[in-house]
Design a protein around this motif. Structure first.
Motif, PDB file in Angstrom:
ATOM      1  N   LEU A  49      12.226   0.679   6.627  1.00 34.02           N
ATOM      2  CA  LEU A  49      12.704   0.976   5.275  1.00 34.02           C
ATOM      3  C   LEU A  49      11.549   1.413   4.382  1.00 34.02           C
ATOM      4  O   LEU A  49      10.422   0.966   4.568  1.00 34.02           O
ATOM      5  CB  LEU A  49      13.340  -0.267   4.651  1.00 34.02           C
ATOM      6  CG  LEU A  49      14.679  -0.704   5.197  1.00 34.02           C
ATOM      7  CD1 LEU A  49      15.089  -2.024   4.554  1.00 34.02           C
ATOM      8  CD2 LEU A  49      15.732   0.344   4.946  1.00 34.02           C
ATOM      9  N   PRO A  50      11.844   2.242   3.381  1.00 34.28           N
ATOM     10  CA  PRO A  50      10.799   2.562   2.410  1.00 34.28           C
ATOM     11  C   PRO A  50      10.529   1.365   1.504  1.00 34.28           C
ATOM     12  O   PRO A  50      11.457   0.646   1.113  1.00 34.28           O
ATOM     13  CB  PRO A  50      11.378   3.739   1.622  1.00 34.28           C
ATOM     14  CG  PRO A  50      12.851   3.646   1.798  1.00 34.28           C
ATOM     15  CD  PRO A  50      13.092   2.975   3.116  1.00 34.28           C
ATOM     16  N   GLU A 110      -2.943   0.127   3.496  1.00 31.15           N
ATOM     17  CA  GLU A 110      -2.871  -0.005   4.951  1.00 31.15           C
ATOM     18  C   GLU A 110      -1.442  -0.169   5.451  1.00 31.15           C
ATOM     19  O   GLU A 110      -1.166   0.062   6.622  1.00 31.15           O
ATOM     20  CB  GLU A 110      -3.739  -1.182   5.416  1.00 31.15           C
ATOM     21  CG  GLU A 110      -5.221  -0.920   5.253  1.00 31.15           C
ATOM     22  CD  GLU A 110      -6.085  -2.140   5.523  1.00 31.15           C
ATOM     23  OE1 GLU A 110      -5.551  -3.204   5.908  1.00 31.15           O
ATOM     24  OE2 GLU A 110      -7.310  -2.027   5.334  1.00 31.15           O
ATOM     25  N   THR A 111      -0.507  -0.535   4.581  1.00 29.55           N
ATOM     26  CA  THR A 111       0.896  -0.679   4.967  1.00 29.55           C
ATOM     27  C   THR A 111       1.670   0.631   4.804  1.00 29.55           C
ATOM     28  O   THR A 111       2.864   0.668   5.050  1.00 29.55           O
ATOM     29  CB  THR A 111       1.604  -1.774   4.142  1.00 29.55           C
ATOM     30  OG1 THR A 111       1.652  -1.373   2.773  1.00 29.55           O
ATOM     31  CG2 THR A 111       0.909  -3.113   4.290  1.00 29.55           C
ATOM     32  N   ASP A 112       0.982   1.681   4.382  1.00 27.81           N
ATOM     33  CA  ASP A 112       1.599   2.992   4.179  1.00 27.81           C
ATOM     34  C   ASP A 112       2.814   2.903   3.241  1.00 27.81           C
ATOM     35  O   ASP A 112       3.931   3.269   3.606  1.00 27.81           O
ATOM     36  CB  ASP A 112       2.000   3.602   5.525  1.00 27.81           C
ATOM     37  CG  ASP A 112       2.303   5.077   5.421  1.00 27.81           C
ATOM     38  OD1 ASP A 112       1.774   5.753   4.517  1.00 27.81           O
ATOM     39  OD2 ASP A 112       3.102   5.574   6.252  1.00 27.81           O
ATOM     40  N   THR A 170       5.781  -6.607   3.613  1.00 28.32           N
ATOM     41  CA  THR A 170       5.985  -5.171   3.777  1.00 28.32           C
ATOM     42  C   THR A 170       5.714  -4.738   5.209  1.00 28.32           C
ATOM     43  O   THR A 170       6.472  -3.940   5.777  1.00 28.32           O
ATOM     44  CB  THR A 170       5.085  -4.390   2.787  1.00 28.32           C
ATOM     45  OG1 THR A 170       5.533  -4.682   1.461  1.00 28.32           O
ATOM     46  CG2 THR A 170       5.148  -2.895   3.037  1.00 28.32           C
ATOM     47  N   LYS A 171       4.638  -5.244   5.802  1.00 31.06           N
ATOM     48  CA  LYS A 171       4.341  -4.896   7.200  1.00 31.06           C
ATOM     49  C   LYS A 171       5.520  -5.230   8.101  1.00 31.06           C
ATOM     50  O   LYS A 171       5.932  -4.417   8.931  1.00 31.06           O
ATOM     51  CB  LYS A 171       3.099  -5.651   7.685  1.00 31.06           C
ATOM     52  CG  LYS A 171       1.803  -5.155   7.113  1.00 31.06           C
ATOM     53  CD  LYS A 171       0.637  -6.024   7.588  1.00 31.06           C
ATOM     54  CE  LYS A 171      -0.643  -5.655   6.863  1.00 31.06           C
ATOM     55  NZ  LYS A 171      -1.741  -6.578   7.165  1.00 31.06           N
ATOM     56  N   ILE A 172       6.080  -6.414   7.936  1.00 28.39           N
ATOM     57  CA  ILE A 172       7.200  -6.837   8.769  1.00 28.39           C
ATOM     58  C   ILE A 172       8.444  -5.994   8.495  1.00 28.39           C
ATOM     59  O   ILE A 172       9.122  -5.547   9.431  1.00 28.39           O
ATOM     60  CB  ILE A 172       7.485  -8.342   8.548  1.00 28.39           C
ATOM     61  CG1 ILE A 172       6.300  -9.156   9.071  1.00 28.39           C
ATOM     62  CG2 ILE A 172       8.789  -8.757   9.222  1.00 28.39           C
ATOM     63  CD1 ILE A 172       6.312 -10.615   8.659  1.00 28.39           C
ATOM     64  N   ILE A 173       8.748  -5.762   7.236  1.00 29.87           N
ATOM     65  CA  ILE A 173       9.934  -4.979   6.874  1.00 29.87           C
ATOM     66  C   ILE A 173       9.831  -3.554   7.408  1.00 29.87           C
ATOM     67  O   ILE A 173      10.783  -3.020   7.977  1.00 29.87           O
ATOM     68  CB  ILE A 173      10.149  -4.992   5.341  1.00 29.87           C
ATOM     69  CG1 ILE A 173      10.614  -6.393   4.918  1.00 29.87           C
ATOM     70  CG2 ILE A 173      11.138  -3.914   4.907  1.00 29.87           C
ATOM     71  CD1 ILE A 173      10.588  -6.644   3.430  1.00 29.87           C
ATOM     72  N   LYS A 174       8.668  -2.943   7.268  1.00 29.30           N
ATOM     73  CA  LYS A 174       8.496  -1.580   7.771  1.00 29.30           C
ATOM     74  C   LYS A 174       8.581  -1.535   9.299  1.00 29.30           C
ATOM     75  O   LYS A 174       9.201  -0.645   9.860  1.00 29.30           O
ATOM     76  CB  LYS A 174       7.194  -0.969   7.273  1.00 29.30           C
ATOM     77  CG  LYS A 174       7.252  -0.560   5.813  1.00 29.30           C
ATOM     78  CD  LYS A 174       5.962   0.096   5.398  1.00 29.30           C
ATOM     79  CE  LYS A 174       6.174   1.154   4.363  1.00 29.30           C
ATOM     80  NZ  LYS A 174       6.860   2.338   4.736  1.00 29.30           N
TER      81      LYS A 174
END
Length: 129
Positions: free
Chosen positions: A77-78, A96-98, A68-72
């Protein structure tokens, strides 16, 4: 925002199939299914989803939180977590990844559609679309 493209990231094949079917029944397009964090990143690059539905515990070296950190960061992206894990440590790391949502398994179709719709609405509003 039906007809939105959703990437499902789930390492259990049967669970992934159930999620895919439920999303399709709700009118979403499943752009792909990934079972590892690395596969999720590759599929985001190739399928251009509107949203990623992410399990936290995945096969391989990268869990859903790292993916998720990398994708965001790379794709803005949501991401909505769909997980059976709600312990305090995991939840704190996930926050922490919002994330744009956090759904606990087992879930209902209403949980799924409501959370996805809010995440997509918020994302599009922030982007000015």
């Amino acid at each position: 925002m039906k007809n939105s493209r959703i990437l499902v990231v789930e390492d259990e094949a049967i669970v992934a199939m159930v999620i895919k079917r439920r999303l399709q029944d709700l009118g979403y397009i499943v752009s792909g299914v990934a079972s590892t964090g690395k596969d999720a990143i590759t599929k985001v690059e190739g399928t251009f989803p509107d949203l990623v539905l992410m399990d936290i515990r995945l096969k391989g070296d990268m869990d859903g939180i790292e993916a998720t950190k990398i994708i965001k960061d790379r794709f803005s992206l949501p991401v909505v977590y769909l997980t059976a894990h709600s312990d305090d440590v995991t939840f704190k790391k996930a926050k922490e990844t919002d994330p744009d949502g956090y759904i606990l398994k087992p879930f209902t179709e209403k949980d799924l559609s409501t959370t996805i719709e809010i995440a997509l609405h918020k994302f599009r509003k922030e982007k000015g679309n």
